[in-house]
Design a protein around this motif. Structure first.
Motif, PDB file in Angstrom:
ATOM      1  N   SER A   1       0.831  -1.219   0.000  1.00 52.02           N
ATOM      2  CA  SER A   1       0.000   0.000   0.000  1.00 52.02           C
ATOM      3  C   SER A   1       0.859   1.260   0.000  1.00 52.02           C
ATOM      4  O   SER A   1       0.458   2.291  -0.535  1.00 52.02           O
ATOM      5  N   GLY A   2       2.067   1.181   0.581  1.00 49.58           N
ATOM      6  CA  GLY A   2       2.958   2.346   0.592  1.00 49.58           C
ATOM      7  C   GLY A   2       3.329   2.772  -0.825  1.00 49.58           C
ATOM      8  O   GLY A   2       3.542   3.964  -1.090  1.00 49.58           O
TER       9      GLY A   2
ATOM     10  N   TYR B   1       0.968   5.389  -2.060  1.00 45.77           N
ATOM     11  CA  TYR B   1       1.241   6.746  -1.550  1.00 45.77           C
ATOM     12  C   TYR B   1       2.477   7.332  -2.216  1.00 45.77           C
ATOM     13  O   TYR B   1       2.541   8.522  -2.532  1.00 45.77           O
ATOM     14  N   ARG B   2       3.477   6.475  -2.429  1.00 47.89           N
ATOM     15  CA  ARG B   2       4.679   6.937  -3.123  1.00 47.89           C
ATOM     16  C   ARG B   2       4.326   7.348  -4.560  1.00 47.89           C
ATOM     17  O   ARG B   2       4.861   8.337  -5.088  1.00 47.89           O
TER      18      ARG B   2
ATOM     19  N   SER C   1       5.169  10.644   2.938  1.00 48.03           N
ATOM     20  CA  SER C   1       4.509  10.706   4.241  1.00 48.03           C
ATOM     21  C   SER C   1       3.574  11.913   4.351  1.00 48.03           C
ATOM     22  O   SER C   1       2.396  11.752   4.705  1.00 48.03           O
TER      23      SER C   1
ATOM     24  N   SER D   1       0.499  11.441   2.310  1.00 50.14           N
ATOM     25  CA  SER D   1      -0.391  10.392   2.827  1.00 50.14           C
ATOM     26  C   SER D   1      -1.200  10.861   4.034  1.00 50.14           C
ATOM     27  O   SER D   1      -2.111  10.168   4.480  1.00 50.14           O
TER      28      SER D   1
ATOM     29  N   ARG E   1      -5.920   9.644   1.269  1.00 57.72           N
ATOM     30  CA  ARG E   1      -6.136   8.341   1.925  1.00 57.72           C
ATOM     31  C   ARG E   1      -7.411   7.693   1.377  1.00 57.72           C
ATOM     32  O   ARG E   1      -7.464   6.501   1.139  1.00 57.72           O
TER      33      ARG E   1
ATOM     34  N   GLY F   1       1.583  -1.963   5.147  1.00 57.26           N
ATOM     35  CA  GLY F   1       1.373  -0.524   5.208  1.00 57.26           C
ATOM     36  C   GLY F   1       1.442  -0.002   6.628  1.00 57.26           C
ATOM     37  O   GLY F   1       2.234  -0.480   7.444  1.00 57.26           O
ATOM     38  N   ARG F   2       0.597   0.992   6.923  1.00 55.66           N
ATOM     39  CA  ARG F   2       0.595   1.599   8.258  1.00 55.66           C
ATOM     40  C   ARG F   2      -0.754   1.423   8.956  1.00 55.66           C
ATOM     41  O   ARG F   2      -0.845   1.465  10.166  1.00 55.66           O
ATOM     42  N   ASP F   3      -1.796   1.279   8.161  1.00 52.07           N
ATOM     43  CA  ASP F   3      -3.144   1.263   8.749  1.00 52.07           C
ATOM     44  C   ASP F   3      -3.987   0.145   8.152  1.00 52.07           C
ATOM     45  O   ASP F   3      -5.208   0.243   8.092  1.00 52.07           O
ATOM     46  N   ILE F   4      -3.331  -0.907   7.678  1.00 45.08           N
ATOM     47  CA  ILE F   4      -4.078  -1.967   6.987  1.00 45.08           C
ATOM     48  C   ILE F   4      -4.961  -2.726   7.984  1.00 45.08           C
ATOM     49  O   ILE F   4      -6.149  -2.951   7.739  1.00 45.08           O
TER      50      ILE F   4
ATOM     51  N   ARG G   1       9.452  10.417   9.251  1.00 45.00           N
ATOM     52  CA  ARG G   1       8.285   9.692   8.722  1.00 45.00           C
ATOM     53  C   ARG G   1       7.541   8.956   9.833  1.00 45.00           C
ATOM     54  O   ARG G   1       6.320   8.964   9.891  1.00 45.00           O
TER      55      ARG G   1
ATOM     56  N   ASP H   1       3.793   9.731  10.554  1.00 42.87           N
ATOM     57  CA  ASP H   1       2.843   8.638  10.322  1.00 42.87           C
ATOM     58  C   ASP H   1       2.083   8.285  11.600  1.00 42.87           C
ATOM     59  O   ASP H   1       0.928   7.866  11.550  1.00 42.87           O
TER      60      ASP H   1
ATOM     61  N   ARG I   1      -0.397  11.807  12.635  1.00 40.21           N
ATOM     62  CA  ARG I   1      -1.389  12.479  11.778  1.00 40.21           C
ATOM     63  C   ARG I   1      -2.800  12.173  12.310  1.00 40.21           C
ATOM     64  O   ARG I   1      -3.001  11.193  13.036  1.00 40.21           O
TER      65      ARG I   1
HETATM   66  O1   DC Z   1       5.859   1.686   3.397  1.00 39.49           O
HETATM   67  P1   DC Z   1       6.468   2.870   2.659  1.00 39.49           P
HETATM   68  O2   DC Z   1       7.661   3.450   3.353  1.00 39.49           O
HETATM   69  O3   DC Z   1       6.740   2.576   1.238  1.00 39.49           O
HETATM   70  O4   DC Z   1       5.321   3.991   2.688  1.00 39.49           O
HETATM   71  C1   DC Z   1       5.514   5.278   2.143  1.00 39.49           C
HETATM   72  C2   DC Z   1       4.736   6.297   2.954  1.00 39.49           C
HETATM   73  O5   DC Z   1       3.339   6.062   2.778  1.00 39.49           O
HETATM   74  C3   DC Z   1       5.001   6.243   4.454  1.00 39.49           C
HETATM   75  O6   DC Z   1       5.756   7.355   4.879  1.00 39.49           O
HETATM   76  C4   DC Z   1       3.662   6.282   5.102  1.00 39.49           C
HETATM   77  C5   DC Z   1       2.659   6.174   4.021  1.00 39.49           C
HETATM   78  N1   DC Z   1       1.764   5.038   4.187  1.00 39.49           N
HETATM   79  C6   DC Z   1       0.595   5.235   4.893  1.00 39.49           C
HETATM   80  O7   DC Z   1       0.367   6.321   5.407  1.00 39.49           O
HETATM   81  N2   DC Z   1      -0.314   4.238   5.000  1.00 39.49           N
HETATM   82  C7   DC Z   1      -0.093   3.039   4.460  1.00 39.49           C
HETATM   83  N3   DC Z   1      -1.008   2.087   4.572  1.00 39.49           N
HETATM   84  C8   DC Z   1       1.115   2.802   3.761  1.00 39.49           C
HETATM   85  C9   DC Z   1       2.034   3.829   3.647  1.00 39.49           C
END
Ligand code: DC
Length: 238
Positions: free
Chosen positions: A36-37, A40-41, A105, A108, A114, A134-137, A185, A189, A192
């Motif tokens: 998922s990152g 966002y990238r 970041s 995102s 989002r 990811g971060r919030d899966i 980051r 992350d 937020r």
């Molecule tokens: O996992 P990554 O470093 O490739 O993710 C890139 C940016 O995307 C990271 O700084 C936070 C954001 N991100 C997010 O907010 N939610 C996700 N599910 C995945 C990534």
């Protein structure tokens, strides 16, 4: 017994090896891996290319909102790997540079971004049997995921790993720059307002600071066996 067609959510701090772990588990147990990152990238790259990002990591939000619907971001399987494409252009390499990382970041953190990414992720995972990192899966995108993992590792070790990745790609960066970017980051992350990074109450924690990939896979196998019973083929290829 084999593993059912579940969703496995892998969340955690930057550079904890989420994607390496998730790719390995996907290959071992026959799951589709989705990063998922990368989405966002991808949005960050398009924002930069459209001239909508400012040096201080703020954005022309109106411009970005207008741009998003036209972005044909999607994953494609190529040479055994899942890669991010913008239309027919493979952007997998470009989205991994430090320049794009700096904007991924903050971009995102925008609620409409989002929303855009979550919609796409739900569509990509519609077939099931997916492992997504990811971060919030496990907290927001798939709160009902059957297996949730929260990955962590000591910051110095994470910075060292990411620094070596940049060096291997011939990028001219310092360890200090990489560590500063990681810390910034992680802070952004986790702080937020919309979908901050946090551990789901029902997530299993994997701290891999001192673990090999094989040990991570054995850990995962133990977790899956505990949940779903003995698996048909416990012989691991890693
Ligand atoms: O996992 P990554 O470093 O490739 O993710 C890139 C940016 O995307 C990271 O700084 C936070 C954001 N991100 C997010 O907010 N939610 C996700 N599910 C995945 C990534």
């Amino acid at each position: 017994m084999s593993i059912p067609d579940i969703i496995i959510a892998v969340d955690g701090y930057s550079s904890t090896g989420k994607s390496t772990f998730a790719k390995m588990v996907a290959a071992e147990f026959g799951f589709l891996y989705l990063d998922s990152g990368a989405m966002y990238r991808g949005v960050a790259l398009c924002t930069l290319e459209a001239g909508l990002a400012h040096e201080d990591a703020t954005f022309d939000e109106q411009g970005l909102q207008a741009l998003l619907p036209s972005l044909e971001l999607h994953f494609r399987r190529e040479e055994g790997a899942t890669k991010l494409f913008l239309g027919d252009r493979c952007i997998e390499g470009e989205i991994r540079t430090l320049g794009v990382s700096k904007f991924a970041s903050p971009v995102s953190a925008l609620p409409f971004v989002r929303h855009f990414v979550d919609d796409k992720l739900h569509g990509f995972a519609a077939g099931g049997r997916v492992i997504m990192d990811g971060r919030d899966i496990g907290t927001t995108v798939f709160p009902n995921a059957e297996v949730k993992i929260f990955m962590t590792a000591e910051p110095a070790e994470r910075a060292r790993r990411r620094y070596e990745e940049h060096l291997a790609k011939g990028e001219n960066v310092t360890l200090e720059e990489v560590r500063a970017n990681l810390e910034e980051r992680d802070y952004r992350d986790s702080h937020r307002e919309t979908s901050p990074l946090r551990q789901a109450a029902d997530a299993y924690v994997l701290d891999n600071t001192h673990m090999t990939l094989h040990e991570e896979l054995v850990w995962m196998l133990g977790l899956l066996q505990g949940k779903f019973g003995l698996l048909e083929s416990p012989g691991l290829s890693w």
